[in-house]
Write an enzyme that holds these catalytic residues in place. Sequence first.
Site, mmCIF file in Angstrom:
data_model
loop_
_atom_site.group_PDB
_atom_site.id
_atom_site.type_symbol
_atom_site.label_atom_id
_atom_site.label_comp_id
_atom_site.label_asym_id
_atom_site.label_seq_id
_atom_site.Cartn_x
_atom_site.Cartn_y
_atom_site.Cartn_z
ATOM 1 N N CYS A 85 0.838 -1.207 0.000
ATOM 2 C CA CYS A 85 0.000 0.000 0.000
ATOM 3 C C CYS A 85 0.876 1.261 0.000
ATOM 4 C CB CYS A 85 -0.909 0.003 1.222
ATOM 5 S SG CYS A 85 -1.831 1.543 1.382
ATOM 6 N N CYS A 88 0.358 3.685 3.261
ATOM 7 C CA CYS A 88 0.815 3.317 4.598
ATOM 8 C C CYS A 88 2.125 4.064 4.902
ATOM 9 C CB CYS A 88 1.050 1.803 4.672
ATOM 10 S SG CYS A 88 -0.450 0.849 5.000
ATOM 11 N N HIS A 145 -4.083 1.031 8.099
ATOM 12 C CA HIS A 145 -4.547 0.584 6.779
ATOM 13 C C HIS A 145 -5.966 0.000 6.817
ATOM 14 C CE1 HIS A 145 -3.965 -1.001 2.674
ATOM 15 N NE2 HIS A 145 -4.675 -2.034 3.101
ATOM 16 N N ASN A 185 -14.030 9.197 -1.884
ATOM 17 C CA ASN A 185 -14.659 8.030 -2.493
ATOM 18 C C ASN A 185 -14.362 6.859 -1.568
ATOM 19 O OD1 ASN A 185 -15.265 9.558 -4.791
ATOM 20 N ND2 ASN A 185 -13.350 8.994 -5.796
ATOM 21 N N HIS A 196 -6.713 1.935 1.490
ATOM 22 C CA HIS A 196 -6.296 2.704 2.676
ATOM 23 C C HIS A 196 -7.231 3.914 2.859
ATOM 24 C CE1 HIS A 196 -2.864 3.647 5.459
ATOM 25 N NE2 HIS A 196 -3.603 4.738 5.535
ATOM 26 N N HIS A 198 -8.666 7.174 2.813
ATOM 27 C CA HIS A 198 -8.169 8.440 2.274
ATOM 28 C C HIS A 198 -9.249 9.155 1.484
ATOM 29 C CE1 HIS A 198 -7.882 6.051 -1.418
ATOM 30 N NE2 HIS A 198 -7.694 7.175 -2.091
ATOM 31 N N GLN A 200 -9.665 12.931 -1.250
ATOM 32 C CA GLN A 200 -8.918 13.697 -2.254
ATOM 33 C C GLN A 200 -9.377 15.148 -2.266
ATOM 34 O OE1 GLN A 200 -8.273 11.559 -6.102
ATOM 35 N NE2 GLN A 200 -9.846 10.192 -5.318
HETATM 36 ZN ZN LIG Z 1 -2.244 1.348 3.632
#
Ligand SMILES: [Zn+2]
Length: 375
Positions: A85, A88, A145, A185, A196, A198, A200
């Site tokens: 990932c 991470c 994660h 999203n 992971h 997150h 934007q």
């Molecule tokens: Zn991750």
Amino acid sequence: MSTDASTGSIDIGGGVTRSVRQLADGREIAYYDASPGHARDAVDRRQLDDAPTHTELRHDPLRDEWVVVAGHRQARTFLPPSSECPLCPTHDDQLTEVPEADYDVVVFENRFPSLTQHDSEPDPLDQHTRHGFGRCEVVCFTSNHGSALAQVTPERLRLVLEAWIDRDRVLSAIPGVEHVFVFENRGVEIGVTLSHPHGQIYAYPFVPPRDAQMIQAARSYRERTGGSLHADVIAAEIADGQRIVHDGEHWIAFVPRAARWPFELQIFTRRPIARLRDLSDDERAEFSTMYLSLLRSLDAILGVPMPYIAAWHQAPVHGDPQDSRLFLEVFSLRRAAQKLKYLAGSESAAGVWINDISPEDAAQALRDGLRLVTA
Ligand SMILES: [Zn+2]
């Protein structure tokens, strides 16, 4: 704001510091910390090719809209295993986008951006084509994660909110940026390519068509009636009551009367404000607990993690903000535990939406979900 000369970190208020560093290919990374004592001085040890520098905006004359053409994005990382990932923290030889061994909230420029500041030539390429100027950032909500925004603490969600507000401030100051769009999203069903937790941020060189349409609707209403469209819609929802999901001191959340998606929420401050940075301390505090509860209730409705899109709508960077109002829109395409709502002919080609769940039933399900997660 004040700068600590020894670390280059900036106090952005509310006890939060921003530490800006550079990645190996020159992209910026900004660490946000709610507690002091983080040096954030780890160096990116990767050998990276230069970041892509060119995308294109092509004008669709039939719809008078801009389309981003970014061919390099075909090569972007797609659903890697968790051991690879890129969001991470860096551990030993697993070198990621984040050089530090841990972080709270971190923001960096997207390695596969749809819009870039490298294309800063002011002149259009021709009448129907412009350089894809702008900026695309990734916001990591936690170094964990396997977590999700719905699973973080209220303190962490507050830090995420402060980071969103600060990015809005930073990106709005870039010459040529006309609109800052903060969004998340969540879920492979939405098309997420990295699991992971997150979100934007896109800094556009124009006002996106959806926001431009909403501004025009509010302006027409004001000119016709002298009133505020947003205030009157919120008042009508409160008077009706059937679709209210959260009725707080500073925030109100409801399923819109003409919801398009099976589960859809509009979340407004009671006070009319136009931009993220206008949020008061009290509004920020209530948001941190309210939004967590709403996200958890979404997951509770069907007993499966709900894929969703969450998007902040706010006033454009320039111009009169009087016909804009800040709100957060959250919606899901899941209509049952094993069923998704697809955008087919009527929605995709004609722009006419057909919702299979009544907004009143969706609101009841969300209220039931809230009772489950706050019990
Ligand atoms: Zn991750």
